[in-house]
Design a protein around this motif. Sequence first.
Motif, PDB file in Angstrom:
ATOM      1  N   ARG A  63       0.805  -1.220   0.000  1.00 57.92           N
ATOM      2  CA  ARG A  63       0.000   0.000   0.000  1.00 57.92           C
ATOM      3  C   ARG A  63       0.837   1.268   0.000  1.00 57.92           C
ATOM      4  NH1 ARG A  63      -4.701  -1.402   4.511  1.00 57.92           N
ATOM      5  NH2 ARG A  63      -5.675  -3.117   3.347  1.00 57.92           N
ATOM      6  N   GLY A  64       2.142   1.147   0.239  1.00 58.02           N
ATOM      7  CA  GLY A  64       2.982   2.328   0.326  1.00 58.02           C
ATOM      8  C   GLY A  64       2.676   3.155   1.551  1.00 58.02           C
ATOM      9  N   ALA A  65       2.171   2.528   2.599  1.00 54.97           N
ATOM     10  CA  ALA A  65       1.795   3.231   3.822  1.00 54.97           C
ATOM     11  C   ALA A  65       3.021   3.475   4.688  1.00 54.97           C
ATOM     12  CB  ALA A  65       0.746   2.429   4.585  1.00 54.97           C
ATOM     13  N   PRO A  66       2.952   4.470   5.566  1.00 54.16           N
ATOM     14  CA  PRO A  66       4.097   4.740   6.455  1.00 54.16           C
ATOM     15  C   PRO A  66       4.301   3.616   7.461  1.00 54.16           C
ATOM     16  CG  PRO A  66       2.213   6.094   7.073  1.00 54.16           C
ATOM     17  CD  PRO A  66       1.856   5.441   5.764  1.00 54.16           C
ATOM     18  N   LEU A  67       5.545   3.446   7.873  1.00 53.10           N
ATOM     19  CA  LEU A  67       5.880   2.412   8.856  1.00 53.10           C
ATOM     20  C   LEU A  67       5.440   2.849  10.251  1.00 53.10           C
ATOM     21  CD1 LEU A  67       9.465   1.379   7.681  1.00 53.10           C
ATOM     22  CD2 LEU A  67       7.292   0.285   7.163  1.00 53.10           C
ATOM     23  N   PRO A  68       5.194   1.896  11.149  1.00 54.48           N
ATOM     24  CA  PRO A  68       4.775   2.259  12.514  1.00 54.48           C
ATOM     25  C   PRO A  68       5.881   3.009  13.246  1.00 54.48           C
ATOM     26  CG  PRO A  68       5.290  -0.074  12.377  1.00 54.48           C
ATOM     27  CD  PRO A  68       5.284   0.444  10.971  1.00 54.48           C
ATOM     28  N   GLY A  69       5.470   3.821  14.216  1.00 57.53           N
ATOM     29  CA  GLY A  69       6.420   4.626  14.960  1.00 57.53           C
ATOM     30  C   GLY A  69       7.156   3.822  16.017  1.00 57.53           C
ATOM     31  N   THR A  70       8.056   4.523  16.688  1.00 60.08           N
ATOM     32  CA  THR A  70       8.877   3.879  17.723  1.00 60.08           C
ATOM     33  C   THR A  70       8.055   3.278  18.852  1.00 60.08           C
ATOM     34  OG1 THR A  70      10.696   5.384  17.190  1.00 60.08           O
ATOM     35  CG2 THR A  70      10.783   4.256  19.324  1.00 60.08           C
ATOM     36  N   PRO A  71       6.978   3.931  19.325  1.00 55.52           N
ATOM     37  CA  PRO A  71       6.197   3.308  20.409  1.00 55.52           C
ATOM     38  C   PRO A  71       5.656   1.927  20.052  1.00 55.52           C
ATOM     39  CG  PRO A  71       5.635   5.629  20.193  1.00 55.52           C
ATOM     40  CD  PRO A  71       6.504   5.299  19.035  1.00 55.52           C
ATOM     41  N   TRP A  72       5.222   1.755  18.813  1.00 53.90           N
ATOM     42  CA  TRP A  72       4.728   0.437  18.385  1.00 53.90           C
ATOM     43  C   TRP A  72       5.851  -0.606  18.468  1.00 53.90           C
ATOM     44  CZ3 TRP A  72       0.269  -1.889  17.570  1.00 53.90           C
ATOM     45  CH2 TRP A  72      -0.882  -1.117  17.374  1.00 53.90           C
ATOM     46  N   VAL A  73       6.996  -0.262  17.931  1.00 50.09           N
ATOM     47  CA  VAL A  73       8.104  -1.218  17.900  1.00 50.09           C
ATOM     48  C   VAL A  73       8.561  -1.549  19.320  1.00 50.09           C
ATOM     49  CG1 VAL A  73      10.453  -1.630  17.070  1.00 50.09           C
ATOM     50  CG2 VAL A  73       8.825  -0.400  15.629  1.00 50.09           C
ATOM     51  N   LEU A  74       8.689  -0.533  20.177  1.00 49.33           N
ATOM     52  CA  LEU A  74       9.103  -0.790  21.555  1.00 49.33           C
ATOM     53  C   LEU A  74       8.064  -1.615  22.304  1.00 49.33           C
ATOM     54  CD1 LEU A  74      10.684   2.643  22.619  1.00 49.33           C
ATOM     55  CD2 LEU A  74      11.846   0.504  22.036  1.00 49.33           C
ATOM     56  N   GLY A  75       6.795  -1.351  22.048  1.00 47.05           N
ATOM     57  CA  GLY A  75       5.753  -2.139  22.696  1.00 47.05           C
ATOM     58  C   GLY A  75       5.811  -3.602  22.299  1.00 47.05           C
ATOM     59  N   LEU A  76       5.981  -3.862  21.021  1.00 46.22           N
ATOM     60  CA  LEU A  76       6.100  -5.253  20.563  1.00 46.22           C
ATOM     61  C   LEU A  76       7.352  -5.911  21.126  1.00 46.22           C
ATOM     62  CD1 LEU A  76       4.985  -4.850  16.830  1.00 46.22           C
ATOM     63  CD2 LEU A  76       3.727  -5.984  18.667  1.00 46.22           C
ATOM     64  N   LEU A  77       8.441  -5.136  21.251  1.00 46.35           N
ATOM     65  CA  LEU A  77       9.675  -5.679  21.810  1.00 46.35           C
ATOM     66  C   LEU A  77       9.471  -6.096  23.272  1.00 46.35           C
ATOM     67  CD1 LEU A  77      12.696  -6.297  21.655  1.00 46.35           C
ATOM     68  CD2 LEU A  77      13.133  -3.902  22.217  1.00 46.35           C
ATOM     69  N   VAL A  78       8.794  -5.266  24.041  1.00 45.75           N
ATOM     70  CA  VAL A  78       8.531  -5.607  25.443  1.00 45.75           C
ATOM     71  C   VAL A  78       7.680  -6.866  25.537  1.00 45.75           C
ATOM     72  CG1 VAL A  78       7.354  -4.831  27.541  1.00 45.75           C
ATOM     73  CG2 VAL A  78       8.813  -3.248  26.268  1.00 45.75           C
ATOM     74  N   VAL A  79       6.659  -6.958  24.673  1.00 45.24           N
ATOM     75  CA  VAL A  79       5.816  -8.156  24.669  1.00 45.24           C
ATOM     76  C   VAL A  79       6.634  -9.397  24.326  1.00 45.24           C
ATOM     77  CG1 VAL A  79       3.891  -9.293  23.487  1.00 45.24           C
ATOM     78  CG2 VAL A  79       3.707  -6.890  24.141  1.00 45.24           C
ATOM     79  N   ALA A  80       7.528  -9.290  23.333  1.00 45.64           N
ATOM     80  CA  ALA A  80       8.342 -10.438  22.932  1.00 45.64           C
ATOM     81  C   ALA A  80       9.274 -10.873  24.051  1.00 45.64           C
ATOM     82  CB  ALA A  80       9.143 -10.092  21.673  1.00 45.64           C
ATOM     83  N   VAL A  81       9.921  -9.923  24.715  1.00 41.49           N
ATOM     84  CA  VAL A  81      10.843 -10.274  25.800  1.00 41.49           C
ATOM     85  C   VAL A  81      10.088 -10.918  26.960  1.00 41.49           C
ATOM     86  CG1 VAL A  81      12.421  -9.329  27.521  1.00 41.49           C
ATOM     87  CG2 VAL A  81      12.527  -8.515  25.166  1.00 41.49           C
ATOM     88  N   ALA A  82       8.922 -10.352  27.309  1.00 47.86           N
ATOM     89  CA  ALA A  82       8.141 -10.917  28.404  1.00 47.86           C
ATOM     90  C   ALA A  82       7.653 -12.322  28.068  1.00 47.86           C
ATOM     91  CB  ALA A  82       6.958 -10.004  28.720  1.00 47.86           C
ATOM     92  N   ALA A  83       7.185 -12.515  26.833  1.00 46.72           N
ATOM     93  CA  ALA A  83       6.714 -13.849  26.435  1.00 46.72           C
ATOM     94  C   ALA A  83       7.855 -14.856  26.410  1.00 46.72           C
ATOM     95  CB  ALA A  83       6.040 -13.761  25.064  1.00 46.72           C
ATOM     96  N   THR A  84       9.051 -14.406  25.985  1.00 45.59           N
ATOM     97  CA  THR A  84      10.205 -15.310  25.981  1.00 45.59           C
ATOM     98  C   THR A  84      10.558 -15.752  27.395  1.00 45.59           C
ATOM     99  OG1 THR A  84      11.085 -14.249  23.990  1.00 45.59           O
ATOM    100  CG2 THR A  84      12.620 -15.537  25.303  1.00 45.59           C
ATOM    101  N   PHE A  85      10.564 -14.806  28.313  1.00 46.60           N
ATOM    102  CA  PHE A  85      10.886 -15.153  29.703  1.00 46.60           C
ATOM    103  C   PHE A  85       9.813 -16.062  30.292  1.00 46.60           C
ATOM    104  CE2 PHE A  85      10.984 -14.504  34.279  1.00 46.60           C
ATOM    105  CZ  PHE A  85      12.337 -14.653  34.542  1.00 46.60           C
TER     106      PHE A  85
END
Length: 644
Positions: free
Chosen positions: A28-50
């Motif tokens: 679609r040529g849409a803009p990429l998500p901002g830093t808050p989205w990426v950091l939020g997903l990162l926190v979820v991934a780290v918590a789920a891994t632990f």
Amino acid sequence: MPQAARVPWWCTAMTAGILCWRGVLAVRGAPLPGTPWVLGLLVVAVAATFSSHRTLLGRDAGVTLIVVLLALKTLELRARRDAFVVFFLGFFTLLTNFFFSQSLLTAGAMLVGLLGLLTALVNAHMPVGRPPLAHAAKTAATMALLGAPVMVLLFMLFPRLAPLWGLPSDGMTGRTGLSSTMQVGNVAQLALEEGIAMRVKFEGQVPPSYELYFRGPVLTQFDGREWRPLIRRVNESTAAWMPPLQVEGFGAPVRYTVTLEPSNRPWLLVLDAAIKAPDAPGVTALSGGELQWMSTRPTTDLVRYTAESYIDYRAAGQARLAALPPQYRELPASYNPRTLQLATQLMASVPGGAANKPALVQAALERLRTGGYVYTLEPGLYGEHTADEFWFDRKQGFCEHIASAFVVLMRGMDIPARIVTGYQGGELNGVDGYWVLRHSDAHAWAEVWLAGRGWVRVDPTSMVAPGRIGSLQRLRPPQSAFASALGSVSPGMLVNLRQAWEAVNNGWNQWVLNYTQSKQLDLLRQLGFRSPDWEDLFYMLVGVVVAVSLAGAAWARWERRRQDPWLRLLARVRQRLSAAGVPLAPACGPRQMADAVTKRFGNEGRPLADWLLRLEAQRYSRSANAPLPTLQRELNRLPWPAFR
């Protein structure tokens, strides 16, 4: 994708969701998500891994994080340098597959992934526009092919100082193999596994398959529920294995080479009876007593060792009954009372009574042969008195049920007896000549001690199911629907296909996974080194690297001189025009050269000017043009003398 079966389900789902999201944004040529989205997903991934692994360190947790981080990085893919980061993260993620398996299938899957990543990397370095993907793939394949000789040389000469793959404590969790203890039902579960336990290559004549007993753990102590190895108490805080038995071998020994699959167990399985320690490079073989051999550490990698065994032997034949440890005759109190009563009846019915030990053994075997006993992998769940249930109630069981009940009966008649577990029989692979023993060949048998003869192997299962011993009737675990359908169409095709694949896989194991330090030194001996060591290997590696580097530099210099045939042809024309008095700049193209020829020579130079325009079209026009060799022949026929 190869990691999907090893990482938690949420990791696969999250990775797939992020990649699909990134794909939609790209289309679609849409803009990429901002830093808050990426950091939020990162926190979820780290918590789920632990939450899944209870740690963020180690092999399993590390691979889970790497897979998720690779997907998250695509949400920051804005420039070419971001694409390069994604590609190189992909290379590292490929590498982590070898933490779990180094099989031929894994290597093949990694090769496909490697070519895909190289194609993407080449495509990212191409000019703007949409270059054909097939062209990038061809370039990537050429690069991989040119790098293959270097890879082979490094594989052969790079010092093997320690295992390259795997992390501590990540276990060989879930690996099947013989256990140091046995409860009724353990070996039956193992026998349902179709995986390969070991491969054996014999030197010279192969013993009959019914003589192929590969010895593993020896179980002596019995508490009524579980069999355990005999451990000699040294003091209140330490214990040690029993010392090696005195063994006499008769006849010529059988020599063979074993390739043992990883099992996370210490036993080095050998054919009964190996008097000398197996020769396993890089592995210290110790005698565990009772004719068994083991290494100082569990076999977490493929192990290859040579051994020699005596099929005809006598173990502890000179020992006296009173000198044997009492555990060989001990039985737990209040267990199996009916079996003990049967022992009393047999001693009363046999001539010579309790003193005639060989006759008592034969009487027990005859009862097994004629008493209506059945061999089955599904005898049901046994209760507290396992021997009583086998001899009088169920009368059916697997080899462990039979061996356990037999040993209990022997001890009830004051005959020293023990259980031996291991593998029996196997099948010959006609493609590569190796004997293959699977987990379905796991077996348990008994040994009894007879005066003057020592420990004598007695396989009571042969009385219940004679076809189980040797190769007449091998166990076959349930097959998949595809394998069953293929076998019903062509019974021999499935066997032939499996043997061919196992032969190829065995070749991979022998020549790649089992390319050890000793084989590297053997290679140097073949190259003329008398007593090679690591210093010679280092010098050889440095010499090869220097030679390859010099060859690459020479090739690059030759390629630079050879240049592009089109440019070389254009330079030839420029040189001859300069000699004819037509000065041209070094960056002058064919069209500028054609204009200069027309201005200087008029109609006389028209043939050369037309040729120069056709040379330009051959390079830059999309329409079909004369190939370069044709233009070169035409140039040779042009009236050059007019310009001298």
